[in-house]
Scaffold this motif. Structure first.
Motif, PDB file in Angstrom:
ATOM      1  N   ASP A  34       0.658  -1.148  -0.017  1.00 45.37           N
ATOM      2  CA  ASP A  34      -0.041  -0.093   0.024  1.00 45.37           C
ATOM      3  C   ASP A  34       0.827   1.233  -0.008  1.00 45.37           C
ATOM      4  O   ASP A  34       1.958   1.282   0.623  1.00 45.37           O
ATOM      5  CB  ASP A  34      -0.956   0.141   1.203  1.00 45.37           C
ATOM      6  CG  ASP A  34      -2.125   0.998   1.043  1.00 45.37           C
ATOM      7  OD1 ASP A  34      -1.988   2.213   0.874  1.00 45.37           O
ATOM      8  OD2 ASP A  34      -3.367   0.381   0.910  1.00 45.37           O
ATOM      9  N   SER A  44     -13.327   8.302   3.966  1.00 45.64           N
ATOM     10  CA  SER A  44     -14.758   7.668   4.198  1.00 45.64           C
ATOM     11  C   SER A  44     -15.241   7.827   5.658  1.00 45.64           C
ATOM     12  O   SER A  44     -14.520   7.856   6.536  1.00 45.64           O
ATOM     13  CB  SER A  44     -14.281   6.215   3.968  1.00 45.64           C
ATOM     14  OG  SER A  44     -15.188   5.169   4.376  1.00 45.64           O
ATOM     15  N   THR A  45     -16.517   7.683   5.525  1.00 43.05           N
ATOM     16  CA  THR A  45     -17.206   7.327   7.161  1.00 43.05           C
ATOM     17  C   THR A  45     -16.813   5.811   7.469  1.00 43.05           C
ATOM     18  O   THR A  45     -16.160   5.173   6.422  1.00 43.05           O
ATOM     19  CB  THR A  45     -18.515   7.933   7.151  1.00 43.05           C
ATOM     20  OG1 THR A  45     -19.317   7.498   6.467  1.00 43.05           O
ATOM     21  CG2 THR A  45     -18.269   9.580   7.128  1.00 43.05           C
TER      22      THR A  45
HETATM   23  C1  LIG Z   1     -17.669   9.583   1.900  1.00 39.51           C
HETATM   24  C2  LIG Z   1     -17.538   8.107   2.144  1.00 39.51           C
HETATM   25  C3  LIG Z   1     -18.352   7.522   3.495  1.00 39.51           C
HETATM   26  C4  LIG Z   1     -18.305   6.246   3.417  1.00 39.51           C
HETATM   27  N1  LIG Z   1     -18.831   5.503   4.501  1.00 39.51           N
HETATM   28  C5  LIG Z   1     -18.830   4.301   4.931  1.00 39.51           C
HETATM   29  C6  LIG Z   1     -19.324   3.751   6.007  1.00 39.51           C
HETATM   30  O1  LIG Z   1     -19.767   4.390   6.836  1.00 39.51           O
HETATM   31  N2  LIG Z   1     -19.299   2.199   6.042  1.00 39.51           N
HETATM   32  C7  LIG Z   1     -18.803   1.499   4.826  1.00 39.51           C
HETATM   33  O2  LIG Z   1     -18.982   0.395   5.392  1.00 39.51           O
HETATM   34  N3  LIG Z   1     -18.321   2.012   4.084  1.00 39.51           N
HETATM   35  C8  LIG Z   1     -18.369   3.387   3.878  1.00 39.51           C
HETATM   36  N4  LIG Z   1     -17.749   3.972   2.685  1.00 39.51           N
HETATM   37  C9  LIG Z   1     -17.289   2.947   1.609  1.00 39.51           C
HETATM   38  C10 LIG Z   1     -15.966   2.478   2.007  1.00 39.51           C
HETATM   39  O3  LIG Z   1     -14.927   3.745   2.219  1.00 39.51           O
HETATM   40  C11 LIG Z   1     -15.256   1.600   1.110  1.00 39.51           C
HETATM   41  O4  LIG Z   1     -16.233   0.701   0.539  1.00 39.51           O
HETATM   42  C12 LIG Z   1     -13.926   0.891   1.467  1.00 39.51           C
HETATM   43  O5  LIG Z   1     -13.084   1.760   1.927  1.00 39.51           O
HETATM   44  C13 LIG Z   1     -13.504  -0.067   0.302  1.00 39.51           C
HETATM   45  O6  LIG Z   1     -12.188  -0.787   0.828  1.00 39.51           O
HETATM   46  P1  LIG Z   1     -11.227  -1.105  -0.097  1.00 39.51           P
HETATM   47  O7  LIG Z   1     -10.105  -1.781   0.559  1.00 39.51           O
HETATM   48  O8  LIG Z   1     -11.715  -1.737  -1.310  1.00 39.51           O
HETATM   49  O9  LIG Z   1     -10.701   0.206  -0.608  1.00 39.51           O
HETATM   50  P2  LIG Z   1      -9.995   1.545  -0.057  1.00 39.51           P
HETATM   51  O10 LIG Z   1     -10.396   1.834   1.586  1.00 39.51           O
HETATM   52  O11 LIG Z   1     -10.151   2.763  -0.912  1.00 39.51           O
HETATM   53  O12 LIG Z   1      -8.477   1.146  -0.207  1.00 39.51           O
HETATM   54  C14 LIG Z   1      -7.768   1.332  -0.941  1.00 39.51           C
HETATM   55  C15 LIG Z   1      -6.076   1.243  -0.800  1.00 39.51           C
HETATM   56  O13 LIG Z   1      -5.504   1.010  -1.897  1.00 39.51           O
HETATM   57  C16 LIG Z   1      -4.347   1.695  -1.982  1.00 39.51           C
HETATM   58  N5  LIG Z   1      -3.874   1.932  -3.232  1.00 39.51           N
HETATM   59  C17 LIG Z   1      -4.482   2.406  -4.302  1.00 39.51           C
HETATM   60  N6  LIG Z   1      -3.889   2.541  -5.541  1.00 39.51           N
HETATM   61  C18 LIG Z   1      -2.391   2.040  -5.110  1.00 39.51           C
HETATM   62  C19 LIG Z   1      -1.386   1.984  -5.807  1.00 39.51           C
HETATM   63  N7  LIG Z   1      -1.036   2.194  -7.098  1.00 39.51           N
HETATM   64  N8  LIG Z   1      -0.039   1.340  -5.185  1.00 39.51           N
HETATM   65  C20 LIG Z   1      -0.319   1.135  -3.523  1.00 39.51           C
HETATM   66  N9  LIG Z   1      -1.488   1.191  -3.106  1.00 39.51           N
HETATM   67  C21 LIG Z   1      -2.637   1.851  -3.408  1.00 39.51           C
HETATM   68  C22 LIG Z   1      -4.824   3.014  -1.207  1.00 39.51           C
HETATM   69  O14 LIG Z   1      -3.719   3.922  -0.793  1.00 39.51           O
HETATM   70  C23 LIG Z   1      -5.789   2.731  -0.154  1.00 39.51           C
HETATM   71  O15 LIG Z   1      -4.993   2.467   1.057  1.00 39.51           O
HETATM   72  C24 LIG Z   1     -17.878   5.437   2.317  1.00 39.51           C
HETATM   73  C25 LIG Z   1     -17.121   5.979   1.205  1.00 39.51           C
HETATM   74  C26 LIG Z   1     -17.145   7.248   1.205  1.00 39.51           C
HETATM   75  C27 LIG Z   1     -16.503   7.664  -0.016  1.00 39.51           C
END
Ligand SMILES: Cc1cc2nc3c(=O)[nH]c(=O)nc-3n(C[C@H](O)[C@H](O)[C@H](O)COP(=O)(O)OP(=O)(O)OC[C@H]3O[C@@H](n4cnc5c(N)ncnc54)[C@H](O)[C@@H]3O)c2cc1C
Length: 401
Positions: A34, A44-45
């Motif tokens: 990461d 994100s919340t």
């Molecule tokens: C405003 C808002 C409010 C939300 N509220 C909620 C809530 O209350 N409850 C809930 O369940 N969900 C909520 N969500 C949704 C939730 O944030 C996401 O569904 C969740 O974070 C998805 O997790 P993920 O691991 O798929 O992606 P992410 O959390 O986006 O993590 C992706 C990771 O990949 C890394 N990354 C990306 N590209 C690269 C690269 N090229 N090289 C190295 N690392 C990289 C980033 O640094 C990041 O750490 C909300 C979203 C938003 C936008």
């Protein structure tokens, strides 16, 4: 196979770390990278519904979360202005939700991946995927400060969020697409006690929600429909407070509280992406995204991690072909989330409930089993398809009459 790793996971938050953890626990050689350094916040919340709490319990992480002092949430309240529904969101596997700061939750997930034996590389940015004969065979990236390296694996998993480099590079088929439907902004308040409640207020074309989080703070998010986003972004604080003012009792509570952080916010589109192809897979937001009004993203990411890790185990152990195992993962994911996706997208329009929904909400008020059922739909425990099935709706209406 002479790759150094069986699986490389790009992204180490809600989708990536659990995927890496589950594969490492099955004995696979896993690298998870990461670009962030944990603990790290993200836009994100962070409502974690009871089924996601149950996953944390299964994975041995829940005790650590509870030890951070994050308060449990046992009641979801939905204030539709004319009617209020208040119910318990959990079931026997987990009775409560939590709303842990992402600095807290994501760091615990990263630690769990590391403890399971995955190699975790923080502050490592993937710049491109490495291909051989049309197949993804690795990643190339750089450590913060300079050093570039290439790593190879049988499968590269994109857990890299909405702007996924993995998805952008492999270009998967995208379907069920929806444009952004609302935008919302959040901050943290001290002296705003919630007494174990996650409160949501729906008003025509706007709404807000509040939940208790770590460090004695309360998260409050307020938003409005997409038609107002451009104009309202010039006065976020004013519009945020005006939205809260539509619920005078809550506005009074806010008057006695102090805002402790800057506003953060955004809007997001909805999409499904085919989550696999030669040498690659997608989990979490990289593969499926929806509006955050029903706060399903963390739960969806955990479920993806579980199902994708299982499918990859089948493929890597030779039990099934990669394509068969991963097609199964895609089918299960899509069938499971589609009713919630439609329900979420309907809510995110911030249109007043249609007459038949209004009638159902009115019938539900005061009927505790029905209100608990509605809370469980929003918590991702019960499918909207099941709750809004004719027979169940008929039962609720009949009880009220
Ligand atoms: C405003 C808002 C409010 C939300 N509220 C909620 C809530 O209350 N409850 C809930 O369940 N969900 C909520 N969500 C949704 C939730 O944030 C996401 O569904 C969740 O974070 C998805 O997790 P993920 O691991 O798929 O992606 P992410 O959390 O986006 O993590 C992706 C990771 O990949 C890394 N990354 C990306 N590209 C690269 C690269 N090229 N090289 C190295 N690392 C990289 C980033 O640094 C990041 O750490 C909300 C979203 C938003 C936008």
């Amino acid at each position: 196979m002479d790759d150094k790793y069986d699986v490389i996971v790009v992204g180490a938050r809600c989708a990536g770390s659990p995927t890496a953890m589950l594969l490492a626990r099955n004995g696979y050689r896993v690298l998870v990278v990461d670009r962030a350094k944990f603990p790290s916040d993200t836009l994100s919340t962070h409502i974690v519904h009871p089924p996601a709490v149950a996953a944390l319990q299964r994975w041995g992480i829940l005790d650590k979360l509870v030890a951070t002092g994050c308060p449990p949430i046992d009641t979801y309240v939905f204030d539709f202005e004319t009617v209020t529904i208040s119910g318990a969101p959990g079931d026997v596997t987990a009775t409560v939700a939590y709303c842990p700061r992402r600095t807290v939750l994501d760091a615990l997930l990263v630690d769990a991946a590391r403890q399971a034996g995955a190699e975790v590389r923080e502050e490592f940015t993937v710049d491109e995927l490495v291909f051989q004969d049309g197949r993804v065979v690795g990643i190339s990236g750089h450590q913060r400060g300079g050093r570039t390296s290439t790593e190879r694996a049988a499968v590269v998993v994109g857990a890299d969020g909405r702007f996924s480099l993995v998805a952008r590079t492999v270009g998967p088929v995208q379907y069920h697409e929806k444009p952004p439907l609302l935008c919302a902004y959040y901050s943290y308040w001290s002296n705003l006690p919630m007494h174990g409640r996650f409160e949501q207020y729906a008003r025509p074309a706007r709404g807000f929600a509040a939940a208790p989080t770590n460090d004695g703070l309360t998260l409050v998010i307020a938003g409005w429909d997409i038609a107002h986003c451009e104009a309202n972004k010039h006065d976020i604080e004013g519009n945020y407070l005006a939205t809260i003012a539509t619920a005078p009792e809550f506005a009074e509570r806010v008057r006695g509280a102090t805002r402790e952080a800057r506003f953060a916010g955004t809007s997001v589109p909805g999409y499904f992406r085919r989550p696999f192809g030669p040498g690659w897979a997608l989990v979490g937001d990289a593969g499926y995204n929806k509006d955050f009004i029903t706060a399903q993203g963390i739960l969806d990411a955990f479920r993806d991690a579980q199902w994708c890790a299982l499918a990859l185990h089948d493929a890597l152990s030779g039990t099934r072909s990669f394509d068969d195992a991963m097609r199964d993962y895609q089918t299960k994911r899509d069938e499971h989330v589609l009713p919630m996706y439609e329900f979420t997208s309907q809510l995110a329009t911030l249109e007043p409930p249609p007459p038949e929904m209004q009638e159902l909400l009115t019938a539900m008020a005061g009927n505790q089993p029905a209100m608990d059922g509605f809370a469980r739909v929003n918590a991702g425990v019960t499918s909207p398809a099941e709750f809004f099935a004719e027979a169940n709706v008929g039962r609720i209406l009949a009880t009220a009459s």
